[in-house]
Design a protein around this motif. Sequence first.
Motif, mmCIF file in Angstrom:
data_model
loop_
_atom_site.group_PDB
_atom_site.id
_atom_site.type_symbol
_atom_site.label_atom_id
_atom_site.label_comp_id
_atom_site.label_asym_id
_atom_site.label_seq_id
_atom_site.Cartn_x
_atom_site.Cartn_y
_atom_site.Cartn_z
ATOM 1 N N ASP A 95 1.086 -6.447 2.138
ATOM 2 C CA ASP A 95 1.682 -7.732 1.786
ATOM 3 C C ASP A 95 0.957 -8.248 0.556
ATOM 4 O O ASP A 95 -0.278 -8.185 0.470
ATOM 5 N N MET A 96 1.734 -8.757 -0.386
ATOM 6 C CA MET A 96 1.203 -9.185 -1.678
ATOM 7 C C MET A 96 1.656 -10.603 -1.990
ATOM 8 O O MET A 96 2.610 -11.112 -1.406
ATOM 9 N N TYR A 97 0.993 -11.210 -2.991
ATOM 10 C CA TYR A 97 1.419 -12.495 -3.524
ATOM 11 C C TYR A 97 1.085 -12.511 -5.000
ATOM 12 O O TYR A 97 -0.009 -12.097 -5.418
ATOM 13 N N HIS A 98 2.032 -12.970 -5.790
ATOM 14 C CA HIS A 98 1.767 -13.186 -7.217
ATOM 15 C C HIS A 98 2.638 -14.347 -7.673
ATOM 16 O O HIS A 98 3.848 -14.345 -7.422
ATOM 17 N N PRO A 99 2.057 -15.335 -8.347
ATOM 18 C CA PRO A 99 2.841 -16.499 -8.752
ATOM 19 C C PRO A 99 3.974 -16.173 -9.728
ATOM 20 O O PRO A 99 4.966 -16.897 -9.788
ATOM 21 N N ASN A 100 3.850 -15.047 -10.469
ATOM 22 C CA ASN A 100 4.908 -14.681 -11.417
ATOM 23 C C ASN A 100 5.965 -13.775 -10.815
ATOM 24 O O ASN A 100 6.922 -13.409 -11.491
ATOM 25 N N HIS A 101 5.795 -13.379 -9.550
ATOM 26 C CA HIS A 101 6.805 -12.555 -8.883
ATOM 27 C C HIS A 101 7.969 -13.466 -8.501
ATOM 28 O O HIS A 101 7.760 -14.604 -8.072
ATOM 29 N N PRO A 102 9.217 -12.999 -8.630
ATOM 30 C CA PRO A 102 10.367 -13.856 -8.311
ATOM 31 C C PRO A 102 10.327 -14.472 -6.908
ATOM 32 O O PRO A 102 10.793 -15.586 -6.708
ATOM 33 N N ASP A 103 9.745 -13.756 -5.948
ATOM 34 C CA ASP A 103 9.683 -14.267 -4.577
ATOM 35 C C ASP A 103 8.308 -14.833 -4.220
ATOM 36 O O ASP A 103 8.145 -15.375 -3.127
ATOM 37 N N GLY A 104 7.326 -14.697 -5.096
ATOM 38 C CA GLY A 104 5.967 -15.109 -4.758
ATOM 39 C C GLY A 104 5.337 -14.107 -3.808
ATOM 40 O O GLY A 104 4.499 -13.307 -4.194
ATOM 41 N N ASP A 105 5.775 -14.134 -2.535
ATOM 42 C CA ASP A 105 5.323 -13.154 -1.542
ATOM 43 C C ASP A 105 6.235 -11.941 -1.611
ATOM 44 O O ASP A 105 7.454 -12.074 -1.697
ATOM 45 N N TYR A 106 5.652 -10.770 -1.542
ATOM 46 C CA TYR A 106 6.430 -9.526 -1.561
ATOM 47 C C TYR A 106 5.617 -8.431 -0.896
ATOM 48 O O TYR A 106 4.488 -8.668 -0.456
ATOM 49 N N GLN A 107 6.157 -7.249 -0.805
ATOM 50 C CA GLN A 107 5.470 -6.134 -0.164
ATOM 51 C C GLN A 107 5.551 -4.912 -1.059
ATOM 52 O O GLN A 107 6.581 -4.663 -1.681
ATOM 53 N N VAL A 108 4.450 -4.176 -1.131
ATOM 54 C CA VAL A 108 4.454 -2.904 -1.842
ATOM 55 C C VAL A 108 4.267 -1.776 -0.842
ATOM 56 O O VAL A 108 3.719 -1.972 0.247
ATOM 57 N N ALA A 109 4.750 -0.614 -1.226
ATOM 58 C CA ALA A 109 4.558 0.608 -0.438
ATOM 59 C C ALA A 109 3.792 1.577 -1.322
ATOM 60 O O ALA A 109 4.293 2.006 -2.356
ATOM 61 N N ASN A 110 2.570 1.861 -0.944
ATOM 62 C CA ASN A 110 1.722 2.765 -1.719
ATOM 63 C C ASN A 110 1.810 4.167 -1.136
ATOM 64 O O ASN A 110 1.835 4.338 0.076
ATOM 65 N N LYS A 111 1.833 5.155 -2.014
ATOM 66 C CA LYS A 111 1.903 6.550 -1.590
ATOM 67 C C LYS A 111 0.643 7.269 -2.064
ATOM 68 O O LYS A 111 0.360 7.323 -3.264
ATOM 69 N N VAL A 112 -0.123 7.798 -1.108
ATOM 70 C CA VAL A 112 -1.353 8.500 -1.452
ATOM 71 C C VAL A 112 -1.003 9.706 -2.325
ATOM 72 O O VAL A 112 -0.197 10.549 -1.942
ATOM 73 N N GLN A 113 -1.597 9.763 -3.489
ATOM 74 C CA GLN A 113 -1.330 10.805 -4.472
ATOM 75 C C GLN A 113 -2.507 11.760 -4.611
ATOM 76 O O GLN A 113 -2.327 12.922 -4.920
ATOM 77 N N VAL A 114 -3.719 11.235 -4.397
ATOM 78 C CA VAL A 114 -4.952 11.997 -4.530
ATOM 79 C C VAL A 114 -5.797 11.719 -3.297
ATOM 80 O O VAL A 114 -6.000 10.561 -2.939
ATOM 81 N N LEU A 115 -6.266 12.760 -2.632
ATOM 82 C CA LEU A 115 -7.156 12.577 -1.486
ATOM 83 C C LEU A 115 -8.086 13.791 -1.416
ATOM 84 O O LEU A 115 -7.684 14.867 -0.996
ATOM 85 N N ASP A 116 -9.313 13.589 -1.891
ATOM 86 C CA ASP A 116 -10.311 14.649 -1.946
ATOM 87 C C ASP A 116 -11.647 14.070 -1.464
ATOM 88 O O ASP A 116 -12.518 13.748 -2.268
ATOM 89 N N PRO A 117 -11.783 13.892 -0.129
ATOM 90 C CA PRO A 117 -12.998 13.257 0.397
ATOM 91 C C PRO A 117 -14.234 14.094 0.095
ATOM 92 O O PRO A 117 -14.172 15.302 0.235
#
Length: 159
Positions: A57-79
Amino acid sequence: MAEDNVSATLTVAVPAARVFAVLADPTAHAAIDGTGWVQKPVDRAPLTEVGQIFRMDMYHPNHPDGDYQVANKVQVLDPPRAIGWLTGYDPKGDGHLEFGGWLWRYDLAPLGPSETEITLTYDWSAVPQSIREYIQFPPFGPEHLPNSLHHLAELVSGG
């Protein structure tokens, strides 16, 4: 800006495995971010595989909705050396995700058993022109990456 990425580096007196564990924990991301944009994880499971999706869950004052959601996709995972994800969203709310082409990546270089050099990179080189027409890259000031690394250092140091 000539390059399509920015990065910052910080050394912490903590083993790389501990730093990696914090980065792989979506519940820590709001504290690492430090801007107030990242609000809370929707998906709280640790990041364990390339292709894994985790929503925030995200918030940015310049986003049209203010509150929004992002979906992140793991691209690199090398523990415990590297972790990174693409940021996307579900534009129609039907589960079909679209990714804009920007990547957050942390590279961890152990400097002995209890010290780690952390490099945070924000890369927007794969962002198409159609998105660049309405989003400025990077969408934050030059202080954001160093500040974020300092927040991470506080978390991993227990401070």
